[in-house]
Design a protein around this motif. Structure first.
Motif, short mmCIF file in Angstrom:
data_model
loop_
_atom_site.label_atom_id
_atom_site.label_comp_id
_atom_site.label_asym_id
_atom_site.label_seq_id
_atom_site.Cartn_x
_atom_site.Cartn_y
_atom_site.Cartn_z
N ALA A 86 -1.98 -64.24 -18.12
CA ALA A 86 -1.46 -63.59 -16.91
C ALA A 86 -2.60 -63.07 -16.04
CB ALA A 86 -0.52 -62.46 -17.30
N ARG A 87 -3.61 -62.48 -16.66
CA ARG A 87 -4.75 -61.97 -15.90
C ARG A 87 -5.48 -63.10 -15.18
NH1 ARG A 87 -9.18 -58.23 -18.88
NH2 ARG A 87 -7.41 -56.79 -18.80
N ARG A 136 -4.35 -66.02 -14.31
CA ARG A 136 -3.54 -66.58 -13.23
C ARG A 136 -3.59 -65.70 -11.98
NH1 ARG A 136 1.81 -68.55 -16.71
NH2 ARG A 136 0.88 -70.49 -17.53
N ARG A 137 -3.59 -64.40 -12.18
CA ARG A 137 -3.70 -63.50 -11.02
C ARG A 137 -5.04 -63.70 -10.33
NH1 ARG A 137 -1.31 -59.74 -14.66
NH2 ARG A 137 -3.37 -58.85 -15.08
N GLN A 138 -6.07 -63.97 -11.11
CA GLN A 138 -7.41 -64.16 -10.56
C GLN A 138 -7.61 -65.57 -10.01
OE1 GLN A 138 -9.87 -63.22 -13.94
NE2 GLN A 138 -9.56 -61.00 -13.74
N GLY A 139 -6.67 -66.47 -10.32
CA GLY A 139 -6.77 -67.84 -9.85
C GLY A 139 -7.79 -68.68 -10.58
N THR A 140 -8.12 -68.32 -11.83
CA THR A 140 -9.16 -69.03 -12.58
C THR A 140 -8.61 -69.89 -13.71
OG1 THR A 140 -9.50 -67.07 -13.97
CG2 THR A 140 -10.93 -67.33 -12.06
N ARG A 184 -5.10 -72.56 -14.47
CA ARG A 184 -3.84 -73.11 -13.99
C ARG A 184 -3.11 -73.89 -15.06
NH1 ARG A 184 -4.00 -76.59 -9.26
NH2 ARG A 184 -1.83 -75.90 -9.06
N GLN A 210 6.87 -61.37 -22.47
CA GLN A 210 5.92 -62.25 -21.81
C GLN A 210 6.58 -63.52 -21.25
OE1 GLN A 210 2.84 -61.36 -21.30
NE2 GLN A 210 2.86 -59.54 -22.59
N ASN A 266 7.66 -64.33 -18.44
CA ASN A 266 7.20 -64.79 -17.13
C ASN A 266 5.86 -65.50 -17.21
OD1 ASN A 266 9.45 -63.75 -15.80
ND2 ASN A 266 8.50 -61.76 -15.50
N VAL A 267 5.18 -65.37 -18.34
CA VAL A 267 3.89 -66.03 -18.55
C VAL A 267 4.06 -67.29 -19.38
CG1 VAL A 267 1.56 -65.76 -19.51
CG2 VAL A 267 2.71 -63.81 -18.44
#
Length: 282
Positions: free
Chosen positions: A161-162, A164-168, A170, A191, A193-194
């Motif tokens: 999740a972290r 994905r928020r950072q965009g690093t 996919r 979890q 949603n992850v």
């Protein structure tokens, strides 16, 4: 005449897991229609969860990473992983196994016990939750798998999740669920949603994932394992009962919460009341 053998528990694993894992992800290059509201009918439809640019055209293009503990060597999950990974690699999957290392984990011993596994060590020198998240995050950023499968490592999902928020990162994430435990279902629910999908090994677990953890049906995949059995119905052996005792094998941990080991005394009591000659191996 061969003596009969009764095997209790379900911890023997062979190719059904391999086949169902591979068949659950028949990757396609085309994007499924977004206009259909009908729910997926089987595990093959999981491919609609993947973006087109993350959907390799062939199964051989899929980079799969397992994240698992190395704290113990004996167990059904360890045997499952040791047989599943070589089988998937033989079928063209690119597979690696990342093992947690540290004070309570032993990657060198695990690697010696299962030398066929392509192992990466994941260290957490701090021993903290933040250290776990950062270690897993570095692993995923470096490896960039198309699919990461969690094997009893709860910190994987907040780490994903972290990233994905950072965009690093996919890649997609699945949980492999082998046990009927409240904490595992609670983690799955928290979890969801992850986690893109959960892969369970029996239908009861699948039902609990849907009804207790609230996972949509199209994200609950069923991939059983076990020993091969003759599909023909059982028939009495020719020539009457075989000579010698009935042989009974218990395969699994001696625990009540998941394995129901306390069923054994009742089973043996019934055999005693019938004056049957038997031999129990544990």
């Amino acid at each position: 005449m061969p003596l009969p053998t009764l095997i209790l528990n379900d911890d023997l694993r062979i190719h059904p897991w391999l086949r169902r894992w591979a068949e659950s992800f028949p990757w396609e290059t085309r994007q499924p229609s977004r206009d259909s509201d009908s729910p997926p009918q089987d595990a093959r439809r999981l491919r609609s969860r993947f973006d087109q640019d993350r959907c390799p055209g062939r199964i051989a293009d899929v980079n799969l990473l397992f994240l698992a503990p190395s704290a113990y060597l004996l167990g059904g999950v360890q045997v499952w992983l040791a047989e599943l990974v070589p089988g998937l690699r033989e079928r063209g999957w690119q597979v690696q196994v990342a093992l947690v290392s540290g004070e309570w984990h032993d990657v060198p011993s695990y690697s010696r016990a299962f030398p066929e596994l392509p192992v990466l060590a994941v260290a957490n020198p701090t021993g903290s939750e933040e250290g776990r998240l950062r270690s897993i995050g570095r692993l995923l950023e470096e490896q960039q798998p198309d699919l990461v499968a969690g094997v009893n490592i709860a910190a994987l999902y907040p780490a994903v999740a972290r990233l994905r928020r950072q965009g690093t990162f996919r890649g997609r994430t699945v949980m492999t669920l082998h046990g009927l435990q409240a904490d595992l279902l609670a983690n799955l629910a928290a979890q969801q949603n992850v986690i893109d999908a959960v892969i369970a090994t029996n239908q009861l677990t699948c039902a609990l994932c849907r009804q207790v953890a609230g996972i949509p049906q199209n994200r609950v995949l069923y991939a059983p394992y076990g020993v091969a059995v003759d599909p023909r119905p059982a028939v009495p052996p020719p020539g009457g009962p075989p000579d010698g005792p009935l042989r009974i094998a218990w395969v699994g941990r001696l625990s009540e919460d998941q394995k129901r080991v306390l069923d054994l005394p009742a089973i043996l009591g019934q055999l005693d009341r019938r004056n049957l000659d038997y031999r129990l191996s544990i």
